[in-house]
Scaffold this active site. Structure first.
Site, mmCIF file in Angstrom:
data_model
loop_
_atom_site.group_PDB
_atom_site.id
_atom_site.type_symbol
_atom_site.label_atom_id
_atom_site.label_comp_id
_atom_site.label_asym_id
_atom_site.label_seq_id
_atom_site.Cartn_x
_atom_site.Cartn_y
_atom_site.Cartn_z
ATOM 1 N N GLY A 47 2.835 -1.183 4.164
ATOM 2 C CA GLY A 47 2.834 0.039 3.882
ATOM 3 C C GLY A 47 4.685 0.784 4.174
ATOM 4 O O GLY A 47 5.480 0.546 2.284
ATOM 5 N N GLY A 48 5.207 0.838 5.204
ATOM 6 C CA GLY A 48 6.195 1.778 4.926
ATOM 7 C C GLY A 48 7.353 1.389 4.318
ATOM 8 O O GLY A 48 8.345 1.577 2.837
ATOM 9 N N HIS A 86 -9.376 0.641 4.692
ATOM 10 C CA HIS A 86 -7.857 1.506 5.286
ATOM 11 C C HIS A 86 -8.630 2.120 6.300
ATOM 12 O O HIS A 86 -9.333 3.055 6.970
ATOM 13 C CB HIS A 86 -7.244 2.092 4.729
ATOM 14 C CG HIS A 86 -5.901 1.831 5.417
ATOM 15 N ND1 HIS A 86 -5.735 2.978 6.143
ATOM 16 C CD2 HIS A 86 -4.611 1.053 5.021
ATOM 17 C CE1 HIS A 86 -3.973 2.643 6.759
ATOM 18 N NE2 HIS A 86 -3.973 1.233 5.738
ATOM 19 N N SER A 132 4.005 -2.391 10.176
ATOM 20 C CA SER A 132 4.909 -1.984 10.430
ATOM 21 C C SER A 132 5.551 -3.721 9.902
ATOM 22 O O SER A 132 6.968 -4.479 10.567
ATOM 23 C CB SER A 132 5.526 -2.344 11.806
ATOM 24 O OG SER A 132 5.104 -1.006 11.860
ATOM 25 N N GLU A 175 -7.031 4.359 8.232
ATOM 26 C CA GLU A 175 -7.000 6.057 7.343
ATOM 27 C C GLU A 175 -8.280 6.202 6.668
ATOM 28 O O GLU A 175 -8.290 7.826 6.641
ATOM 29 C CB GLU A 175 -5.494 5.756 6.770
ATOM 30 C CG GLU A 175 -4.036 5.788 7.493
ATOM 31 C CD GLU A 175 -3.160 5.417 6.994
ATOM 32 O OE1 GLU A 175 -2.896 5.536 5.423
ATOM 33 O OE2 GLU A 175 -1.857 4.697 7.693
ATOM 34 N N ASN A 207 1.125 -1.424 -0.206
ATOM 35 C CA ASN A 207 -0.161 0.070 -0.123
ATOM 36 C C ASN A 207 0.911 0.959 -0.506
ATOM 37 O O ASN A 207 1.312 2.212 1.284
ATOM 38 C CB ASN A 207 -1.080 -0.205 0.929
ATOM 39 C CG ASN A 207 -1.984 1.252 1.033
ATOM 40 O OD1 ASN A 207 -2.106 1.710 0.128
ATOM 41 N ND2 ASN A 207 -2.646 1.016 2.538
ATOM 42 N N TRP A 208 1.385 1.581 -1.203
ATOM 43 C CA TRP A 208 1.693 3.127 -1.733
ATOM 44 C C TRP A 208 1.435 4.182 -0.490
ATOM 45 O O TRP A 208 2.514 5.198 0.016
ATOM 46 C CB TRP A 208 2.260 3.172 -2.667
ATOM 47 C CG TRP A 208 3.278 2.664 -3.827
ATOM 48 C CD1 TRP A 208 2.774 1.241 -3.381
ATOM 49 C CD2 TRP A 208 3.271 2.549 -4.901
ATOM 50 N NE1 TRP A 208 4.132 0.254 -4.287
ATOM 51 C CE2 TRP A 208 4.122 1.428 -4.985
ATOM 52 C CE3 TRP A 208 4.101 3.514 -5.403
ATOM 53 C CZ2 TRP A 208 4.803 1.213 -6.313
ATOM 54 C CZ3 TRP A 208 4.511 3.387 -6.794
ATOM 55 C CH2 TRP A 208 5.206 1.784 -7.468
ATOM 56 N N LYS A 209 -0.009 3.889 -0.238
ATOM 57 C CA LYS A 209 -0.475 4.893 0.443
ATOM 58 C C LYS A 209 -0.073 6.646 -0.792
ATOM 59 O O LYS A 209 -0.093 6.569 -1.154
ATOM 60 C CB LYS A 209 -0.139 5.401 1.517
ATOM 61 C CG LYS A 209 -0.471 4.352 2.498
ATOM 62 C CD LYS A 209 -0.077 4.095 3.642
ATOM 63 C CE LYS A 209 -0.091 3.234 4.830
ATOM 64 N NZ LYS A 209 -0.011 3.130 6.546
ATOM 65 N N GLY A 262 2.542 2.160 11.119
ATOM 66 C CA GLY A 262 3.228 3.496 10.757
ATOM 67 C C GLY A 262 4.253 3.246 12.301
ATOM 68 O O GLY A 262 5.529 4.450 12.772
ATOM 69 N N GLU A 307 -5.233 -5.038 9.972
ATOM 70 C CA GLU A 307 -4.173 -4.281 10.973
ATOM 71 C C GLU A 307 -4.818 -2.996 11.844
ATOM 72 O O GLU A 307 -5.038 -2.573 11.850
ATOM 73 C CB GLU A 307 -4.253 -2.475 9.701
ATOM 74 C CG GLU A 307 -3.693 -3.920 8.497
ATOM 75 C CD GLU A 307 -3.349 -2.292 7.145
ATOM 76 O OE1 GLU A 307 -2.624 -2.826 6.993
ATOM 77 O OE2 GLU A 307 -3.688 -1.649 7.562
HETATM 78 P P1 13P Z 1 2.538 0.372 7.731
HETATM 79 O O1 13P Z 1 3.396 -1.088 7.188
HETATM 80 O O2 13P Z 1 3.989 1.635 7.651
HETATM 81 O O3 13P Z 1 3.313 0.212 9.484
HETATM 82 O O4 13P Z 1 2.482 0.353 7.287
HETATM 83 C C1 13P Z 1 1.140 -0.817 7.547
HETATM 84 C C2 13P Z 1 -0.657 0.193 6.204
HETATM 85 O O5 13P Z 1 -1.072 0.463 7.051
HETATM 86 C C3 13P Z 1 -0.367 -0.972 5.001
HETATM 87 O O6 13P Z 1 -1.580 -0.936 4.983
#
Ligand code: 13P
Length: 256
Positions: free
Chosen positions: A232-233, A95, A211, A97, A9-11, A171, A165
């Site tokens: 994510g990251g 998600h 994470s 977010e 997930n590149w956000k 994050g 999640e």
């Molecule tokens: P991180 O891997 O940066 O914690 O993000 C997880 C995430 O929200 C994937 O959708």
């Protein structure tokens, strides 16, 4: 036997030039990897060029959200058929977010997941508790409510992926332990069993997100009900994403 799915997930990250570079590196890195489904979910303006960038590789393309209506006067929004046009096979829905920053509710998400599956795409439906909910002993209740609000027998099990999640792990560098994640994944699978029956529930992939890094991927993915990761990251760095894919490939070859 569930094939692991590793989704990035590149956000809201990457310009076109950066995205091209990242995907070129991922392509090179995954050429030797098999037994894992690979998905990248870039921001929406990158979908068409990224469809070209992944063409001829095993990398699939997904979106991070979609509008629930097929078309109409919804300034700024993008429909599922438009995402399909751009080459998407998957859409992430729900998600945390989106829930927190954009006020997406269970009722709305129930419509969105059906818009996705109705168009023949795979939905990755996200859920997870806050730290306060976990520490207050309400984790099971919250996770099951988020599942029940959206997933029902009318939703095709074959097009459904769940992503657990925990919000406190997103994050933050603070990952759920494999035991903590497995416990919730087993709870989710048992609830899916009561919705779809145990045989279908066994087929549904449940991803862990929060994470996930090369250093912790293997131990998480080795757990019985952890069928992949929503990253994510670490998906923004080709070497890290490929290392997580390799860990998934090794786990699947051991299990398989
Ligand atoms: P991180 O891997 O940066 O914690 O993000 C997880 C995430 O929200 C994937 O959708």
């Amino acid at each position: 036997m569930r094939t692991p799915l590793i989704a990035g997930n590149w956000k809201m990250h990457k310009t076109l030039a950066e995205a091209r570079e990242l995907v070129a590196e991922i392509r090179e890195g995954v050429a030797a990897i098999s037994g894992v489904e690979i998905l990248i979910c870039p921001p929406v303006q990158l979908l068409f060029p990224m469809a070209k960038a992944v063409a001829g590789s095993a990398i699939m393309l997904g979106a991070q959200t979609a509008h629930e209506e097929p078309h109409g006067a919804f300034t700024g929004e993008v429909s599922v058929s438009m995402l399909k046009d751009a080459g998407c096979s998957h859409v992430i829905i729900g998600h945390s977010e989106r829930r927190v920053h954009f006020g997406e509710t269970g009722a709305l998400l129930a419509k969105k997941v059906r818009a996705v599956t109705g168009a023949g795409l795979q939905v990755i439906y996200c859920l997870g508790e806050t730290l306060e909910e976990r520490e207050g002993g309400r984790m099971d209740e919250v996770v099951l409510r988020q599942l029940e609000e959206v997933v029902g027998p009318d939703l095709p099990a074959g097009r459904l992926v769940i992503a657990y999640e925990p919000i406190w792990a997103i994050g933050t560098g603070r990952t759920a332990t494999p035991e903590q994640a497995q416990e919730v994944h087993a709870l989710i699978r048992s609830k899916l069993g009561s919705i779809y029956g145990p045989a279908l529930a066994e087929e549904i992939r449940i991803l862990y997100g929060g994470s996930v890094k090369p250093a912790n991927a293997s131990e998480l993915l080795a757990r019985q009900d952890i069928d992949g990761a929503l990253v994510g990251g670490a998906c923004l760095v080709a070497g890290d994403f490929v290392a997580i894919l390799s860990a998934a490939a090794e786990t699947s070859s051991v299990v398989g």
